[in-house]
Design a protein around this motif. Structure first.
Motif, PDB file in Angstrom:
ATOM      1  N   PHE A  27       0.846  -1.211   0.000  1.00  0.00           N
ATOM      2  CA  PHE A  27       0.000   0.000   0.000  1.00  0.00           C
ATOM      3  C   PHE A  27       0.873   1.250   0.000  1.00  0.00           C
ATOM      4  CE2 PHE A  27      -1.963   3.484   2.350  1.00  0.00           C
ATOM      5  CZ  PHE A  27      -3.132   3.674   1.626  1.00  0.00           C
ATOM      6  N   ARG A  32      -0.078   5.995  -3.986  1.00  0.00           N
ATOM      7  CA  ARG A  32      -0.024   7.251  -4.756  1.00  0.00           C
ATOM      8  C   ARG A  32      -0.106   7.022  -6.267  1.00  0.00           C
ATOM      9  NH1 ARG A  32       3.239  11.557  -2.929  1.00  0.00           N
ATOM     10  NH2 ARG A  32       2.896  12.086  -0.742  1.00  0.00           N
ATOM     11  N   PHE A  35      -3.602   6.158  -6.946  1.00  0.00           N
ATOM     12  CA  PHE A  35      -4.467   7.331  -6.794  1.00  0.00           C
ATOM     13  C   PHE A  35      -4.328   8.247  -8.015  1.00  0.00           C
ATOM     14  CE2 PHE A  35      -5.126  11.728  -5.393  1.00  0.00           C
ATOM     15  CZ  PHE A  35      -6.426  11.638  -4.925  1.00  0.00           C
ATOM     16  N   TYR A  39      -7.202   9.224 -10.410  1.00  0.00           N
ATOM     17  CA  TYR A  39      -7.546  10.651 -10.476  1.00  0.00           C
ATOM     18  C   TYR A  39      -7.534  11.138 -11.922  1.00  0.00           C
ATOM     19  CZ  TYR A  39      -7.512  15.656  -9.784  1.00  0.00           C
ATOM     20  OH  TYR A  39      -7.826  16.975  -9.844  1.00  0.00           O
ATOM     21  N   ARG A  40      -6.520  10.709 -12.672  1.00  0.00           N
ATOM     22  CA  ARG A  40      -6.451  11.137 -14.077  1.00  0.00           C
ATOM     23  C   ARG A  40      -7.558  10.503 -14.902  1.00  0.00           C
ATOM     24  NH1 ARG A  40      -0.586  11.263 -13.027  1.00  0.00           N
ATOM     25  NH2 ARG A  40      -0.027  13.454 -13.192  1.00  0.00           N
ATOM     26  N   GLU A  49     -10.049   8.183  -4.255  1.00  0.00           N
ATOM     27  CA  GLU A  49      -9.697   7.516  -2.991  1.00  0.00           C
ATOM     28  C   GLU A  49     -10.541   6.262  -2.784  1.00  0.00           C
ATOM     29  OE1 GLU A  49      -9.466   9.904   0.494  1.00  0.00           O
ATOM     30  OE2 GLU A  49      -8.090  11.346  -0.415  1.00  0.00           O
ATOM     31  N   GLN A  53      -9.128   2.445  -2.615  1.00  0.00           N
ATOM     32  CA  GLN A  53      -9.563   1.572  -1.516  1.00  0.00           C
ATOM     33  C   GLN A  53     -10.141   0.261  -2.064  1.00  0.00           C
ATOM     34  OE1 GLN A  53     -10.497   3.346   1.835  1.00  0.00           O
ATOM     35  NE2 GLN A  53     -10.664   1.338   2.796  1.00  0.00           N
ATOM     36  N   ARG A 121      -5.246  23.754 -17.364  1.00  0.00           N
ATOM     37  CA  ARG A 121      -5.462  22.396 -16.849  1.00  0.00           C
ATOM     38  C   ARG A 121      -6.811  21.860 -17.295  1.00  0.00           C
ATOM     39  NH1 ARG A 121      -4.520  23.615 -10.824  1.00  0.00           N
ATOM     40  NH2 ARG A 121      -2.427  24.448 -10.965  1.00  0.00           N
ATOM     41  N   HIS A 125      -7.503  18.539 -19.358  1.00  0.00           N
ATOM     42  CA  HIS A 125      -8.461  17.539 -18.855  1.00  0.00           C
ATOM     43  C   HIS A 125      -9.553  17.274 -19.866  1.00  0.00           C
ATOM     44  CE1 HIS A 125      -7.555  16.111 -14.913  1.00  0.00           C
ATOM     45  NE2 HIS A 125      -7.253  17.316 -14.458  1.00  0.00           N
ATOM     46  N   PHE A 144       2.128   8.653 -17.311  1.00  0.00           N
ATOM     47  CA  PHE A 144       2.133   9.010 -15.885  1.00  0.00           C
ATOM     48  C   PHE A 144       2.524   7.891 -14.940  1.00  0.00           C
ATOM     49  CE2 PHE A 144      -1.081  11.872 -17.762  1.00  0.00           C
ATOM     50  CZ  PHE A 144      -0.467  13.077 -17.479  1.00  0.00           C
TER      51      PHE A 144
ATOM     52  N   LEU B  53      -0.623  18.598 -15.340  1.00  0.00           N
ATOM     53  CA  LEU B  53      -1.861  18.195 -14.656  1.00  0.00           C
ATOM     54  C   LEU B  53      -1.507  17.748 -13.247  1.00  0.00           C
ATOM     55  CD1 LEU B  53      -3.992  16.092 -17.147  1.00  0.00           C
ATOM     56  CD2 LEU B  53      -4.520  18.329 -16.190  1.00  0.00           C
ATOM     57  N   PRO B  54      -1.881  18.515 -12.257  1.00  0.00           N
ATOM     58  CA  PRO B  54      -1.481  18.133 -10.904  1.00  0.00           C
ATOM     59  C   PRO B  54      -2.369  17.011 -10.368  1.00  0.00           C
ATOM     60  CG  PRO B  54      -2.819  20.100 -10.840  1.00  0.00           C
ATOM     61  CD  PRO B  54      -2.768  19.663 -12.275  1.00  0.00           C
ATOM     62  N   VAL B  55      -1.740  16.220  -9.601  1.00  0.00           N
ATOM     63  CA  VAL B  55      -2.513  15.195  -8.900  1.00  0.00           C
ATOM     64  C   VAL B  55      -2.486  15.550  -7.430  1.00  0.00           C
ATOM     65  CG1 VAL B  55      -2.614  12.780  -8.232  1.00  0.00           C
ATOM     66  CG2 VAL B  55      -2.050  13.384 -10.571  1.00  0.00           C
ATOM     67  N   PRO B  56      -3.640  15.802  -6.832  1.00  0.00           N
ATOM     68  CA  PRO B  56      -3.645  16.135  -5.413  1.00  0.00           C
ATOM     69  C   PRO B  56      -3.164  14.956  -4.574  1.00  0.00           C
ATOM     70  CG  PRO B  56      -5.878  15.777  -6.193  1.00  0.00           C
ATOM     71  CD  PRO B  56      -4.992  15.705  -7.397  1.00  0.00           C
ATOM     72  N   GLU B  57      -2.727  15.265  -3.392  1.00  0.00           N
ATOM     73  CA  GLU B  57      -2.343  14.202  -2.463  1.00  0.00           C
ATOM     74  C   GLU B  57      -3.593  13.482  -1.980  1.00  0.00           C
ATOM     75  OE1 GLU B  57       0.735  13.225  -0.623  1.00  0.00           O
ATOM     76  OE2 GLU B  57       1.383  13.866  -2.612  1.00  0.00           O
ATOM     77  N   PRO B  58      -3.524  12.185  -1.933  1.00  0.00           N
ATOM     78  CA  PRO B  58      -4.663  11.503  -1.309  1.00  0.00           C
ATOM     79  C   PRO B  58      -4.760  11.902   0.166  1.00  0.00           C
ATOM     80  CG  PRO B  58      -2.902   9.937  -1.810  1.00  0.00           C
ATOM     81  CD  PRO B  58      -2.511  11.240  -2.423  1.00  0.00           C
ATOM     82  N   SER B  59      -5.949  11.986   0.665  1.00  0.00           N
ATOM     83  CA  SER B  59      -6.132  12.429   2.054  1.00  0.00           C
ATOM     84  C   SER B  59      -5.658  11.360   3.035  1.00  0.00           C
ATOM     85  CB  SER B  59      -7.608  12.717   2.302  1.00  0.00           C
ATOM     86  OG  SER B  59      -8.322  11.513   2.402  1.00  0.00           O
ATOM     87  N   LEU B  62      -7.476   7.947   3.298  1.00  0.00           N
ATOM     88  CA  LEU B  62      -7.205   6.768   2.460  1.00  0.00           C
ATOM     89  C   LEU B  62      -6.360   5.753   3.219  1.00  0.00           C
ATOM     90  CD1 LEU B  62      -7.269   5.308  -0.273  1.00  0.00           C
ATOM     91  CD2 LEU B  62      -5.250   6.622  -0.930  1.00  0.00           C
ATOM     92  N   ARG B  63      -5.267   6.271   3.835  1.00  0.00           N
ATOM     93  CA  ARG B  63      -4.386   5.373   4.583  1.00  0.00           C
ATOM     94  C   ARG B  63      -5.126   4.767   5.781  1.00  0.00           C
ATOM     95  NH1 ARG B  63      -0.321   8.028   4.342  1.00  0.00           N
ATOM     96  NH2 ARG B  63       1.073   6.705   3.137  1.00  0.00           N
ATOM     97  N   ASN B  65      -8.345   4.322   6.212  1.00  0.00           N
ATOM     98  CA  ASN B  65      -9.341   3.340   5.757  1.00  0.00           C
ATOM     99  C   ASN B  65      -8.698   2.039   5.322  1.00  0.00           C
ATOM    100  OD1 ASN B  65     -11.398   5.105   6.262  1.00  0.00           O
ATOM    101  ND2 ASN B  65     -11.538   5.839   4.144  1.00  0.00           N
TER     102      ASN B  65
END
Lengths: 184, 258
Positions: A27, A32, A35, A39-40, A49, A53, A121, A125, A144, B53-59, B62-63, B65
């Motif tokens: 994990f 990341r 994720f 996300y993309r 998220e 999961q 952006r 997208h 990516f 294209l930014p990827v936000p940090e997972p909150s 997530l960890r 859960n």
């Protein structure tokens, strides 16, 4: 193949044989990248998220299906693609509209100096979303996820040569879409 | 290298995946081909835009859960101790349901049972009534054999009602066949605990003329220790044409009873 005690495959085989704690290491290694992939693909962080999961849930639940013959990463992306496909199936009505999707990316309240960046952006997208799903996916996987063509070929059940050609075409398609957008 | 080949290699150029010789021939082509240079520039720009294209940090959720989920899986994977299983709410609920079901089942079964027992009781009562009726009608049958059979039925009767008792006593006193009377006497002696039977038997002493029945009656009186029979027995002794054997038997019986 040297058996690195901390290699993905060694860890996953340990998970499979009941040492579930080793999934924690996997994990930490992959949450990341996964994720980012989700996300993309979806453009929505909370959804992504949930999807990450789900990917780990399925890998735990179906840990017995990991044979160890292939790379863990390949297997993980297989699972992730299935999760995404299910998600897409469930949300077909809700997320199919590009406008809907794009509206969730930008922040209308962002400061002026960030506006241009945000618009750019949004444009990328939108351009990504205008691609066919398989083109979008192959671009994300190759541009990516730091996956070699060889790995992508295994994930998508195709050949390395075919992947190379598809990436090339997808990239050109994206370029076309972006150029059209700039011209508007 | 032509333009098509160059175009194919552009991504690899950007990704720096080309071999040294490929790189050299690519560079040579790009130097002489403005179209390909332009194409490459566009491609680089797209790549740059994609990279922007930014990827936000997972909150942190997530960890959190994930590790909660992992714990759940570990719990499930553990072979649970039996005692723990018995302590689970699920088991308790199941046990309660089972107990209730068993209770209902037993209750149902019992009510069924009592119902069927009631039915059996009713049926056996009906059989008894029928047997009595048959016995009573058989006692009036002209055939001595049938009358014997009728009397034998009384052995199966646990309780004897007045009707049957009257019929038996009447048979004892009036049946033309001494064998029937003897069998009837036997049947009545079986019912000797009933005071009416005893009284009837004492009375019967005065009616009997068959020596066999007289002797059997005298025996029965001794067996039942019926003191009230002494008087009728004495009266019997005074009878004329009394069989000597009977006389001795009766004298003996009187002696035993007094």
């Amino acid at each position: 193949m040297p058996l690195n005690p901390l290699s993905d495959n060694t860890l996953m085989i340990a998970v499979r044989s009941g040492n579930l704690d080793q999934m924690g290491l996997l994990f930490e290694r992959y949450n990341r990248p996964l994720f980012g992939f989700c996300y993309r693909m979806t453009g929505h962080a909370p959804t992504s998220e949930d999807l990450v999961q789900s990917v780990f849930y399925r890998m735990l639940k179906y840990r017995h299906t990991f044979t160890g013959d292939g790379e863990f990463r390949t297997w993980m992306y297989h699972v992730a693609r299935n999760v995404l496909a299910d998600h897409h199936q469930q949300n077909r009505q809700r997320y199919d509209s590009v406008d809907d999707w794009a509206s969730r990316i930008g922040g209308g309240t962002e400061a002026d100096e960030a506006l241009h960046r945000t618009q750019e952006r949004e444009m990328v997208h939108e351009a990504l979303l205008k691609l066919k799903p398989d083109q979008r996916e192959i671009l994300i996987l190759s541009r990516f996820q730091e996956l070699k063509y060889e790995e992508i070929a295994r994930i998508l059940h195709t050949t390395e040569g075919a992947v190379k050609v598809k990436v090339h075409r997808a990239m050109n398609e994206l370029k076309k879409v972006l150029l059209e957008a700039h011209e508007l | 290298m032509n333009c098509d080949a160059a175009s194919e290699r552009m991504l690899d150029w950007i990704d720096d995946r080309l071999t040294e010789s490929e790189r050299a021939s690519m560079l040579a082509h790009l130097n002489g081909c403005p179209a390909c240079r332009s194409e490459l520039r566009d491609l680089e720009r797209v790549q740059q835009q994609l990279g922007s294209l930014p990827v936000p940090e997972p909150s942190a959720g997530l960890r959190r859960n994930f590790y909660e989920q992992l714990e759940t899986f570990k719990e499930e994977a553990k072979p649970r101790p039996v005692r723990k299983f018995f302590q689970t709410n699920g088991f308790r609920a199941a046990a309660a349901c089972l107990l209730m079901a068993v209770g209902i089942g037993v209750g149902y079964w019992l009510s069924e049972r009592s119902a069927s027992r009631q039915q059996v009781d009713e049926l056996s009562e009906q059989v008894r009534d029928m047997r009595q009726m048959m016995m009573l009608s058989l006692l009036e049958n002209p055939s001595a054999t049938e009358r014997l059979r009728a009397v034998s039925y009384t052995r199966d009767l646990n309780e004897v009602n007045d009707k049957v008792l009257d019929a038996l006593l009447t048979t004892l006193n009036n049946d033309p066949n001494p064998n029937v009377r003897l069998v009837t006497l036997e049947a009545l002696v079986q019912l000797g605990s009933d005071p009416r039977v005893r009284q009837g038997l004492v009375k019967a002493l005065g009616y009997q003329d068959s020596p066999l029945v007289q002797v059997a009656l005298a025996d029965a009186m001794v067996r039942l220790q019926e003191k009230r029979s002494v008087k009728p027995l004495r009266r019997l002794l005074r009878r004329e044409n009394l069989n000597d054997l009977v006389k001795t038997k009766i004298e003996q019986s009187i002696k035993d009873l007094s």
